[in-house]
Design an enzyme around this catalytic site. Structure first.
Site, short mmCIF file in Angstrom:
data_model
loop_
_atom_site.label_atom_id
_atom_site.label_comp_id
_atom_site.label_asym_id
_atom_site.label_seq_id
_atom_site.Cartn_x
_atom_site.Cartn_y
_atom_site.Cartn_z
N GLY A 10 0.84 -1.21 0.00
CA GLY A 10 0.00 0.00 0.00
C GLY A 10 0.86 1.25 0.00
CB ILE A 55 1.68 4.49 4.75
CG1 ILE A 55 0.83 5.72 4.46
CG2 ILE A 55 2.65 4.78 5.90
CD1 ILE A 55 -0.20 6.06 5.49
CG LEU A 76 -2.05 -8.33 -4.45
CD1 LEU A 76 -1.78 -9.30 -5.61
CD2 LEU A 76 -0.98 -7.22 -4.45
CG ASP A 124 -8.85 -11.42 2.66
OD1 ASP A 124 -9.74 -11.17 1.82
OD2 ASP A 124 -8.76 -10.82 3.77
CG LEU A 125 -4.15 -9.86 6.94
CD1 LEU A 125 -3.67 -8.56 7.60
CD2 LEU A 125 -3.21 -11.01 7.30
CE LYS A 169 -5.67 5.02 1.61
NZ LYS A 169 -4.55 5.93 1.55
CB SER A 212 -6.19 7.80 11.25
OG SER A 212 -6.67 8.98 10.66
CE1 TYR A 216 -9.78 6.65 8.52
CE2 TYR A 216 -9.35 4.36 7.95
CZ TYR A 216 -8.90 5.62 8.30
OH TYR A 216 -7.55 5.85 8.44
CE LYS A 262 -6.97 2.97 10.51
NZ LYS A 262 -6.00 1.86 10.32
CG ASN A 266 -4.54 14.89 6.13
OD1 ASN A 266 -4.76 14.99 7.33
ND2 ASN A 266 -5.50 14.83 5.23
CG ASP A 294 -14.18 17.47 4.67
OD1 ASP A 294 -13.52 16.44 4.87
OD2 ASP A 294 -14.38 17.92 3.54
C1 WQD Z 1 -8.20 17.00 2.81
C2 WQD Z 1 -8.88 18.34 2.56
C3 WQD Z 1 -11.20 18.16 1.95
C4 WQD Z 1 -10.56 16.19 -1.88
C5 WQD Z 1 -8.78 11.51 5.15
C6 WQD Z 1 -9.06 10.53 6.25
C7 WQD Z 1 -7.79 10.32 7.04
C8 WQD Z 1 -6.71 9.86 6.12
C9 WQD Z 1 -6.47 10.93 5.07
C10 WQD Z 1 -6.62 7.47 5.97
C11 WQD Z 1 -10.29 18.39 3.15
C12 WQD Z 1 -10.38 18.75 0.82
C13 WQD Z 1 -10.35 16.78 -0.64
C14 WQD Z 1 -11.07 16.96 -2.96
C15 WQD Z 1 -11.14 18.88 -1.52
N1 WQD Z 1 -7.07 8.63 5.52
N2 WQD Z 1 -10.63 18.09 -0.49
N3 WQD Z 1 -11.33 18.28 -2.73
O1 WQD Z 1 -10.39 14.03 4.78
O2 WQD Z 1 -8.40 15.19 5.86
O3 WQD Z 1 -8.44 12.74 5.74
O4 WQD Z 1 -7.72 11.07 4.36
O5 WQD Z 1 -5.89 7.26 6.89
O6 WQD Z 1 -8.04 9.33 8.02
O7 WQD Z 1 -10.03 11.09 7.12
O8 WQD Z 1 -8.10 14.04 3.66
O9 WQD Z 1 -7.34 14.47 1.38
O10 WQD Z 1 -9.74 13.66 1.75
O11 WQD Z 1 -9.10 15.99 2.39
O12 WQD Z 1 -11.39 20.07 -1.34
O13 WQD Z 1 -11.29 16.49 -4.11
O14 WQD Z 1 -9.02 18.52 1.16
O15 WQD Z 1 -12.44 18.83 2.07
O16 WQD Z 1 -10.51 19.70 3.61
P1 WQD Z 1 -8.93 14.09 5.04
P2 WQD Z 1 -8.58 14.48 2.22
#
Ligand code: WQD
Length: 340
Positions: free
Chosen positions: A11, A13, A34, A59-60, A86, A126, A151, A155, A181, A300
């Site tokens: 994946g 990370i 996969l 597959d876990l 995720k 997360s 999701y 966590k 992020n 959000d």
């Molecule tokens: C970031 C910002 C959106 C897409 C999520 C999960 C978190 C982790 C990372 C797994 C926000 C804005 C996004 C787009 C936009 N995942 N945005 N247009 O939501 O902070 O975190 O992903 O571990 O657990 O919650 O990340 O990249 O989706 O959004 O404006 O097309 O970008 O509104 O403000 P997020 P994101």
């Protein structure tokens, strides 16, 4: 050479962490089903380090398969558990798939890892566990808020399961790493984020728009109570994040942990708005990005960025890359993808 199991090791990370583990002299065994990646990532890892990890397509969710794996791998020195679904939005529509895939698999991994002698366990958590934090920056003692999605709930539950196991078994050592992020790609542009289908996350959508794969980026709202009205996040380079996993693993292997369950936030400590990320992309790519502001996205949080004190003082780790460094690496990776 100590052998480390990395679930979800193909994946985003996971693959970057495999590279850093190999660079640190570990033998790596990847388990991946996969479901959200491709075997090309394994080729990318090998082309970077010249070392081929062992790979098992397991597959876990299949308890017997997990037990069979551990029966033939009693020499494992540690586990880093990334494997999970995720996508926040998808989890709202498919909660049972998320609870089965993110919780059952964790329990099976813990049941088997805890039977090994002194094999530490690193859990991929997360910042989503904090929900809409009342105070910023967010520290590890910030309140855990009711999850905003299944999701995020997986966590929170995952951390509780590990915490309970560590209370019951003092010989079991674990660390939960709460990522902010993760963005960017390895400097070689041989591995990176590989969203299958339409990207849910901001940065891959930006780079795909920059590459002409997507027509236009939709910015989800610009009327939030922030300087420019768009949401703020702590965007951390995935290689910085990967290095922190190796440090956390070594901390447990070397018995340096003060308690047998510890939690660390992994972020840069720097908040960036959506518009600032777009400007960063335009700087590093030297091209304008086509975007439009649309309605807010359900669920959000307005702002989230890390208090990095604990990781800095205890793990002696800080993120080194800037937002521009990360965006440039993401862009170079996207351009490489387009060529393939
Ligand atoms: C970031 C910002 C959106 C897409 C999520 C999960 C978190 C982790 C990372 C797994 C926000 C804005 C996004 C787009 C936009 N995942 N945005 N247009 O939501 O902070 O975190 O992903 O571990 O657990 O919650 O990340 O990249 O989706 O959004 O404006 O097309 O970008 O509104 O403000 P997020 P994101």
């Amino acid at each position: 050479m100590k052998k480390i199991v990395v679930t979800g090791g193909l994946g985003f990370i996971g693959s970057h962490t495999v590279v850093e583990l190999q660079n640190s002299g570990f033998k790596v065994v990847i388990i991946d089903n996969l479901s959200n990646t491709t075997m090309s990532v394994l080729d990318g890892i090998v082309s970077i380090t010249g070392k081929t990890p062992d790979f098992y397509n397991i597959d876990l969710k299949d308890k017997q398969d997990v037990e069979a794996f551990f029966k033939t791998h009693s020499d494992i020195a540690g586990v880093i558990h990334f494997a999970a679904s995720k996508a926040v939005g998808e989890s709202v529509n498919e909660p049972l798939m998320y609870y089965e895939n993110n919780i059952n698999t964790l329990v099976y991994m813990l049941q088997n890892t805890s039977q090994l002698k002194q094999a530490p366990f690193i859990f991929s958590s997360s910042c989503t566990v904090y929900g809409e934090a009342q105070e910023l920056p967010i520290s590890e003692t910030s309140p855990i808020q009711p999850a905003l999605s299944p999701y995020g709930n997986t966590k929170q539950i995952g951390e509780e399961i590990i915490s309970d196991l560590c209370k019951a078994d003092a010989s079991f050592n674990a660390i939960a790493l709460r990522y902010f992020n993760p963005i960017g790609a390895h400097e070689s542009a041989k591995i990176g984020e590989l969203p299958l289908g339409v990207p849910q996350n901001l940065v891959p959508f930006i780079t795909q728009t920059g590459a002409g794969i997507r027509e236009q980026l939709s910015v989800f709202g610009d009327t939030y109570n922030t300087e420019d009205g768009t949401c703020i996040r702590d965007y951390i380079h995935v290689v910085d994040l990967a290095k922190a996993h190796v440090i956390a693993l070594k901390r447990l292997m070397d018995g340096e942990n003060s308690r047998n369950y510890e939690v660390f936030n992994l972020g840069t400590g720097q908040g960036s708005s959506v518009l600032e990320v777009i400007k960063s992309f335009e700087r590093v790519s030297n091209q304008p990005l086509n975007y439009k502001v649309v309605d807010k996205r359900e669920g959000d949080v307005v702002a989230a960025y890390a208090d990095t004190t604990k990781a800095k003082e205890v793990l002696k780790w800080t993120a080194k890359s800037t937002l521009d460094d990360a965006m440039l690496s993401a862009w170079k990776w996207q351009q490489r993808l387009k060529k393939d």
